[in-house]
Design a protein around this motif. Sequence first.
Motif, short mmCIF file in Angstrom:
data_model
loop_
_atom_site.label_atom_id
_atom_site.label_comp_id
_atom_site.label_asym_id
_atom_site.label_seq_id
_atom_site.Cartn_x
_atom_site.Cartn_y
_atom_site.Cartn_z
N GLU A 87 100.09 31.66 63.76
CA GLU A 87 99.61 32.20 65.03
C GLU A 87 100.61 33.23 65.56
N GLY A 88 100.12 34.09 66.34
CA GLY A 88 100.97 35.09 66.94
C GLY A 88 101.29 36.25 66.01
N LEU A 89 100.39 36.53 65.00
CA LEU A 89 100.59 37.67 64.11
C LEU A 89 100.51 38.96 64.91
N PRO A 90 101.37 39.94 64.63
CA PRO A 90 101.35 41.19 65.42
C PRO A 90 99.98 41.83 65.43
N GLY A 91 99.64 42.46 66.54
CA GLY A 91 98.30 43.03 66.70
C GLY A 91 98.00 44.18 65.79
N ASP A 92 99.02 44.88 65.26
CA ASP A 92 98.74 46.03 64.39
C ASP A 92 98.53 45.61 62.94
N LEU A 93 98.57 44.28 62.65
CA LEU A 93 98.28 43.79 61.30
C LEU A 93 97.15 42.77 61.36
N PRO A 94 95.94 43.19 61.70
CA PRO A 94 94.84 42.24 61.87
C PRO A 94 94.31 41.77 60.52
N GLU A 95 94.04 40.51 60.44
CA GLU A 95 93.40 39.95 59.26
C GLU A 95 91.88 40.17 59.36
N LEU A 96 91.22 40.32 58.19
CA LEU A 96 89.77 40.48 58.18
C LEU A 96 89.11 39.25 58.77
N GLU A 97 88.06 39.48 59.51
CA GLU A 97 87.29 38.37 60.04
C GLU A 97 86.59 37.63 58.90
N PRO A 98 86.26 36.39 59.08
CA PRO A 98 85.60 35.62 58.01
C PRO A 98 84.35 36.29 57.46
N GLU A 99 83.54 36.88 58.35
CA GLU A 99 82.32 37.54 57.88
C GLU A 99 82.65 38.76 57.02
N CYS A 100 83.62 39.57 57.45
CA CYS A 100 84.02 40.73 56.67
C CYS A 100 84.64 40.31 55.34
N ARG A 101 85.43 39.23 55.37
CA ARG A 101 86.03 38.72 54.14
C ARG A 101 84.95 38.25 53.17
N ARG A 102 83.92 37.64 53.70
CA ARG A 102 82.81 37.18 52.84
C ARG A 102 82.09 38.37 52.22
N LEU A 103 81.86 39.42 53.00
CA LEU A 103 81.20 40.62 52.47
C LEU A 103 82.03 41.28 51.38
N LEU A 104 83.33 41.34 51.61
CA LEU A 104 84.20 41.95 50.61
C LEU A 104 84.22 41.14 49.32
N ALA A 105 84.26 39.81 49.44
CA ALA A 105 84.24 38.96 48.25
C ALA A 105 82.92 39.10 47.49
N ALA A 106 81.82 39.22 48.23
CA ALA A 106 80.52 39.40 47.58
C ALA A 106 80.47 40.73 46.82
N PHE A 107 81.02 41.78 47.43
CA PHE A 107 81.04 43.08 46.75
C PHE A 107 81.92 43.02 45.50
N ALA A 108 83.04 42.33 45.58
CA ALA A 108 83.93 42.20 44.42
C ALA A 108 83.23 41.47 43.28
N GLU A 109 82.52 40.40 43.61
CA GLU A 109 81.80 39.67 42.57
C GLU A 109 80.67 40.51 41.99
N GLY A 110 79.96 41.25 42.86
CA GLY A 110 78.90 42.12 42.35
C GLY A 110 79.43 43.23 41.47
N SER A 111 80.58 43.81 41.83
CA SER A 111 81.18 44.86 41.00
C SER A 111 81.59 44.31 39.64
N ALA A 112 82.16 43.11 39.63
CA ALA A 112 82.56 42.51 38.36
C ALA A 112 81.34 42.22 37.48
N ALA A 113 80.27 41.73 38.10
CA ALA A 113 79.06 41.43 37.32
C ALA A 113 78.45 42.69 36.74
N LEU A 114 78.37 43.77 37.54
CA LEU A 114 77.80 45.02 37.06
C LEU A 114 78.67 45.65 35.98
N THR A 115 79.98 45.60 36.17
CA THR A 115 80.90 46.14 35.16
C THR A 115 80.75 45.41 33.84
N GLY A 116 80.67 44.08 33.90
CA GLY A 116 80.47 43.30 32.68
C GLY A 116 79.16 43.63 32.00
#
Length: 307
Positions: free
Chosen positions: A45-74
């Motif tokens: 807690e108390g992480l500096p404001g200029d280093l925000p972590e991705l929100e759970p929803e954004c993190r989920r979207l990014l993980a889905a895109f990473a999995e989709g990219s890996a599947a298409l590349t394969g």
Amino acid sequence: MAPVRCLLPLLPALALALGPAAGELWRPLALGEAEELAEELWDAEGLPGDLPELEPECRRLLAAFAEGSAALTGCLGRRARPVRLCQDCHRHYRRLLAQYGSIARAVGNSSESHNCAKSILTSDRLQIVVTLSEFFNETWETANCANCLKNSSEGLSNSTVEFLDLFNKSLTCFEHNLQGQAIDLSPNNYTEVCKNCNETYKMLNDLYNNLQRMNRQGGESEHSAHLCIDVEDAMNITRKLWSRTFNCSVPCSDTVPVIAVSSFILFLPIVFYLSSFLHSKQKKRILILPKRIQSNASLVNIQEKYS
């Protein structure tokens, strides 16, 4: 772990001050505890404001895109030879487009959170998600996969299904007749293949030419001169087998007109020189006639003079 976290920024300076002996102490720490310390820092807690972590929803979207990219590349890698990109990978590509669109439209749940599109797509110079998306789009466009699919890209078009069916029938015919010639003493004699598969190959070749003609008439993009890569590669394989391996040939239906036009062009010089020769002979006759008339007139005058 809190005291260790406080001393973490000082460890590099201590290593420089103590010399090689500190390096031996720093290496196990770097290999073993660095990841744990980093996770605790990001989760604290108390992480500096200029280093925000991705929100759970954004993190989920990014993980889905990473999995989709890996599947298409394969899929693209596995279907590279023989080329089956469009017919086998279109579902992966359509899914990846939807995942990228979700990132571009998504906004974090909190009013203070950063926009997912801004955080994931444009927050750094590399923009890896954008780069990957552009690569897949360019590959798909260069392959002209849209020419193989329906308008909604949900499946292969009717013409593509018809072509692939004829292609599979041609390969089956080749294989069947090759097995029948296995006992032939001459391995380069493929007369049975040429004779029995001629009709199937001709139908496949005619369909490909018709598809190519329709595509050139209706296409406006820079790649409109080409069919999709799956169809082109299948036709190239079949033509190489037919002409180079089996040494077969298909009689052209336009042979008679071609021979007639070629014969006409071949005889044009003969007709030209013959007409030139006859025309020059006619001119010579016209020039000689006045001389004969003049000579006859002079002969009459001579006769009258001496009479």
